[in-house]
Design a protein around this motif. Sequence first.
Motif, PDB file in Angstrom:
ATOM      1  N   MET A   1       0.906  -1.274   0.109  1.00 50.98           N
ATOM      2  CA  MET A   1       0.017   0.033   0.065  1.00 50.98           C
ATOM      3  C   MET A   1       0.761   1.156   0.187  1.00 50.98           C
ATOM      4  O   MET A   1       1.714   1.541   0.884  1.00 50.98           O
ATOM      5  CB  MET A   1      -0.926  -0.013   1.329  1.00 50.98           C
ATOM      6  N   ASP A   2       0.528   1.981  -0.844  1.00 51.70           N
ATOM      7  CA  ASP A   2       1.349   3.184  -1.055  1.00 51.70           C
ATOM      8  C   ASP A   2       1.122   4.323   0.199  1.00 51.70           C
ATOM      9  O   ASP A   2      -0.108   4.074   1.037  1.00 51.70           O
ATOM     10  CB  ASP A   2       1.353   3.967  -2.109  1.00 51.70           C
ATOM     11  N   VAL A   3       2.086   5.344   0.328  1.00 49.07           N
ATOM     12  CA  VAL A   3       2.029   6.089   1.578  1.00 49.07           C
ATOM     13  C   VAL A   3       0.898   6.965   1.435  1.00 49.07           C
ATOM     14  O   VAL A   3      -0.031   7.087   2.612  1.00 49.07           O
ATOM     15  CB  VAL A   3       3.381   6.933   1.617  1.00 49.07           C
ATOM     16  N   VAL A   4       0.369   7.660   0.464  1.00 48.66           N
ATOM     17  CA  VAL A   4      -0.661   8.608   0.331  1.00 48.66           C
ATOM     18  C   VAL A   4      -1.933   7.770   0.508  1.00 48.66           C
ATOM     19  O   VAL A   4      -2.766   8.235   1.304  1.00 48.66           O
ATOM     20  CB  VAL A   4      -0.775   9.099  -1.267  1.00 48.66           C
ATOM     21  N   ARG A   5      -2.064   6.568   0.201  1.00 47.70           N
ATOM     22  CA  ARG A   5      -3.438   5.735   0.296  1.00 47.70           C
ATOM     23  C   ARG A   5      -3.381   5.092   1.779  1.00 47.70           C
ATOM     24  O   ARG A   5      -4.554   5.462   2.504  1.00 47.70           O
ATOM     25  CB  ARG A   5      -3.205   4.377  -0.479  1.00 47.70           C
ATOM     26  N   ALA A   6      -2.216   4.944   2.177  1.00 50.64           N
ATOM     27  CA  ALA A   6      -2.241   4.616   3.764  1.00 50.64           C
ATOM     28  C   ALA A   6      -2.852   5.876   4.682  1.00 50.64           C
ATOM     29  O   ALA A   6      -3.547   5.681   5.476  1.00 50.64           O
ATOM     30  CB  ALA A   6      -0.861   3.978   4.136  1.00 50.64           C
ATOM     31  N   ASP A   7      -2.201   6.923   4.165  1.00 49.20           N
ATOM     32  CA  ASP A   7      -2.754   8.067   5.104  1.00 49.20           C
ATOM     33  C   ASP A   7      -4.178   8.384   5.079  1.00 49.20           C
ATOM     34  O   ASP A   7      -4.833   8.602   5.800  1.00 49.20           O
ATOM     35  CB  ASP A   7      -1.849   9.191   4.546  1.00 49.20           C
ATOM     36  N   VAL A   8      -4.576   8.266   3.571  1.00 48.83           N
ATOM     37  CA  VAL A   8      -5.995   8.597   3.508  1.00 48.83           C
ATOM     38  C   VAL A   8      -7.004   7.545   4.344  1.00 48.83           C
ATOM     39  O   VAL A   8      -7.988   7.922   5.005  1.00 48.83           O
ATOM     40  CB  VAL A   8      -6.333   8.397   2.204  1.00 48.83           C
ATOM     41  N   LEU A   9      -6.492   6.375   4.400  1.00 46.40           N
ATOM     42  CA  LEU A   9      -7.469   4.981   5.055  1.00 46.40           C
ATOM     43  C   LEU A   9      -7.151   5.342   6.584  1.00 46.40           C
ATOM     44  O   LEU A   9      -8.067   5.357   7.404  1.00 46.40           O
ATOM     45  CB  LEU A   9      -6.863   3.816   4.712  1.00 46.40           C
ATOM     46  N   ASP A  10      -5.971   5.852   7.044  1.00 46.97           N
ATOM     47  CA  ASP A  10      -5.752   6.131   8.475  1.00 46.97           C
ATOM     48  C   ASP A  10      -6.797   7.127   8.677  1.00 46.97           C
ATOM     49  O   ASP A  10      -7.408   7.417   9.840  1.00 46.97           O
ATOM     50  CB  ASP A  10      -4.319   6.539   8.755  1.00 46.97           C
TER      51      ASP A  10
END
Length: 281
Positions: A1-10
């Motif tokens: 999972m890329d960093v941007v997507r991980a931040d959105v999901l968090d």
Amino acid sequence: MDVVRADVLDRLERFYDAVPRDAARAEEYGPLVLFVRDGDGWPFYARPRRDATEPPSLADVTAVRARQRELGLPEAFEWVHEVTPDLLAVARSAGLSVLEAPLMVLDPANLPDPATLSDVPVRVLDPAAPGFPADVAVRRAVAAVGFANGGTTRGDAGPADRDAAIARLDVAALEEEAVRIGDGRRISVLAEAPEQGALASGMAMRVDDVAEIAGVATLPAARRRGLGAAVTATLAHRLRAAGTDLVFLSAGSEEIARVYLRVGFRRVGTACIAEPAAVLV
């Protein structure tokens, strides 16, 4: 999972956890938390704890369901599959049916003008307007009829069904929505035709700079006119103007997701909603 997507999901996880807490108490069952509303109003759900270090087990799900039955609550669970992937198999092994809904976030650069999507104007409900309480009831009645006749296919249910549904609405839920609109945590809209009245509706819940668009519904007799897209775009524009940085929604199906693609949303994951098989249709 890329960093941007991980931040959105968090950020979405923080939102999902925050929304119920001003109206419900939290009961923890291992890695699950059940939100229990104090008083009348729309019941909440159980979902994974944000700080859980282990995935929920069958025993955890069974314990929560027993508590929900004890309290007279729906046996409902919600989670994001990409955040808690093991729960899907566990929920199904417990005999629950799981709706896997496309989870989508707004790309503001692709957000269209609502006027280009439908010829029916969309109005944002104003808590200072004399007809505001009635508007809230109409908003929920349109949603009740629309969701009782799911999908995007045209049907017979129309304004008469909407008006009949008003008498069956939960008064506590109406009062809660009015309060939330008044304090800025919720935005509600109606798409209205001059002679037929409200044909589509939607709402958005906001916590800080994150908001979820939900309850977008069109009366079956008025479908295939771009109303759902126009309602969604109107809400998104209003949220962005209010400084909301992240706007998201969950589509009820892949077909419905295509409507939201037109409004500038893109898929980032899957929102899971689990209920007993006899309830989820």
